[in-house]
Design a protein around this motif. Sequence first.
Motif, PDB file in Angstrom:
ATOM      1  N   ALA A  22       0.755  -1.074  -0.039  1.00 59.41           N
ATOM      2  CA  ALA A  22      -0.236  -0.446  -0.197  1.00 59.41           C
ATOM      3  C   ALA A  22       0.969   1.363   0.239  1.00 59.41           C
ATOM      4  N   PHE A  23       2.064   0.992   0.641  1.00 54.60           N
ATOM      5  CA  PHE A  23       2.993   2.643   0.646  1.00 54.60           C
ATOM      6  C   PHE A  23       4.099   2.389  -0.758  1.00 54.60           C
ATOM      7  N   ALA A  24       4.278   1.317  -1.212  1.00 54.61           N
ATOM      8  CA  ALA A  24       4.980   1.181  -2.490  1.00 54.61           C
ATOM      9  C   ALA A  24       4.900   2.796  -3.306  1.00 54.61           C
ATOM     10  N   HIS A  25       5.781   3.223  -4.024  1.00 54.25           N
ATOM     11  CA  HIS A  25       5.223   4.562  -4.572  1.00 54.25           C
ATOM     12  C   HIS A  25       5.541   3.965  -5.553  1.00 54.25           C
ATOM     13  N   THR A  26       4.866   4.352  -6.844  1.00 51.91           N
ATOM     14  CA  THR A  26       4.856   4.496  -8.538  1.00 51.91           C
ATOM     15  C   THR A  26       6.392   5.365  -8.855  1.00 51.91           C
ATOM     16  N   GLU A  27       7.436   4.117  -9.422  1.00 54.32           N
ATOM     17  CA  GLU A  27       8.334   4.829 -10.340  1.00 54.32           C
ATOM     18  C   GLU A  27       9.012   4.338 -11.208  1.00 54.32           C
ATOM     19  N   VAL A  53       7.074   8.101 -20.915  1.00 53.73           N
ATOM     20  CA  VAL A  53       7.349   7.440 -19.593  1.00 53.73           C
ATOM     21  C   VAL A  53       6.544   6.769 -19.010  1.00 53.73           C
ATOM     22  N   THR A  54       6.821   5.541 -18.501  1.00 54.92           N
ATOM     23  CA  THR A  54       5.836   4.128 -18.181  1.00 54.92           C
ATOM     24  C   THR A  54       6.635   3.963 -16.819  1.00 54.92           C
ATOM     25  N   PHE A  55       5.524   3.856 -15.923  1.00 52.00           N
ATOM     26  CA  PHE A  55       5.685   3.692 -14.913  1.00 52.00           C
ATOM     27  C   PHE A  55       5.598   2.340 -14.558  1.00 52.00           C
ATOM     28  N   THR A  56       5.869   1.922 -13.240  1.00 53.37           N
ATOM     29  CA  THR A  56       5.630   0.779 -12.512  1.00 53.37           C
ATOM     30  C   THR A  56       5.018   0.147 -12.226  1.00 53.37           C
ATOM     31  N   ASP A  91      -2.466   2.446 -22.940  1.00 62.98           N
ATOM     32  CA  ASP A  91      -1.429   1.843 -21.318  1.00 62.98           C
ATOM     33  C   ASP A  91      -1.554   2.638 -19.868  1.00 62.98           C
ATOM     34  N   VAL A  92      -2.151   2.158 -18.859  1.00 64.72           N
ATOM     35  CA  VAL A  92      -2.582   2.920 -17.875  1.00 64.72           C
ATOM     36  C   VAL A  92      -1.352   3.649 -16.902  1.00 64.72           C
ATOM     37  N   ARG A  93      -0.281   2.817 -17.485  1.00 67.50           N
ATOM     38  CA  ARG A  93       1.212   2.800 -16.349  1.00 67.50           C
ATOM     39  C   ARG A  93       1.485   4.204 -17.576  1.00 67.50           C
ATOM     40  N   LYS A  94       1.152   4.496 -18.392  1.00 74.95           N
ATOM     41  CA  LYS A  94       2.219   5.777 -19.543  1.00 74.95           C
ATOM     42  C   LYS A  94       1.107   6.533 -19.748  1.00 74.95           C
ATOM     43  N   LEU A  95       2.283   8.118 -19.471  1.00 72.30           N
ATOM     44  CA  LEU A  95       2.504   9.039 -20.500  1.00 72.30           C
ATOM     45  C   LEU A  95       3.310   9.070 -21.745  1.00 72.30           C
ATOM     46  N   LYS A 125      -0.197  11.967 -10.824  1.00 78.41           N
ATOM     47  CA  LYS A 125      -0.374  11.547 -10.217  1.00 78.41           C
ATOM     48  C   LYS A 125      -1.108   9.993 -10.446  1.00 78.41           C
ATOM     49  N   ALA A 126      -0.323   9.380  -9.334  1.00 72.67           N
ATOM     50  CA  ALA A 126       0.160   7.933  -9.049  1.00 72.67           C
ATOM     51  C   ALA A 126      -1.857   7.638  -8.997  1.00 72.67           C
ATOM     52  N   ALA A 127      -1.682   5.912  -8.803  1.00 71.42           N
ATOM     53  CA  ALA A 127      -2.970   5.495  -8.574  1.00 71.42           C
ATOM     54  C   ALA A 127      -3.627   5.653  -6.570  1.00 71.42           C
ATOM     55  N   ASP A 128      -1.593   6.142  -6.198  1.00 73.28           N
ATOM     56  CA  ASP A 128      -2.032   6.207  -4.731  1.00 73.28           C
ATOM     57  C   ASP A 128      -2.824   7.689  -4.586  1.00 73.28           C
ATOM     58  N   GLY A 129      -2.418   8.223  -5.363  1.00 73.00           N
ATOM     59  CA  GLY A 129      -2.999   9.704  -4.997  1.00 73.00           C
ATOM     60  C   GLY A 129      -1.794  10.767  -5.238  1.00 73.00           C
TER      61      GLY A 129
END
Length: 120
Positions: free
Chosen positions: A23-28, A49-52, A80-84, A104-108
């Motif tokens: 839950a506390f892991a940040h998207t990188e 940019v593709t995120f984790t 792709d919901v992981r990519k800008l 803005k990551a899924a965790d806000g």
Amino acid sequence: MRKKVTTALAATAAVSAIATATAFAHTEVKSTYPGKNKTASTRIGTVSVTFTGQIRSGTITVTGPGGTVSSGKGGRDPRDVRKLRVPLKSSKRAGTYTAKWTMKAADGHTQTGSFKFKLK
């Protein structure tokens, strides 16, 4: 009986610790296109940019020797919901470019970053 209760409590604690860490892991940043500090052709049409993990929203702009070459501010890739990603204008010169992103990551959590690449 006491051993079963102890085992059950230990298993519950382990599952809870894993769930909390997740839950506390940040998207990188997982990867960029073009790659960070890499060289690509002036014919490329997009920068991304593709995120984790999944992202909610974001922007990406690209500037270089002739100024801004990105068309608009880009956004989350609809496929792709992981990519800008952002499309680039056709007029690009050889040189060093900088892509700046905010997401803005899924965790806000909001994160920003940038990377450089060269076009030849």
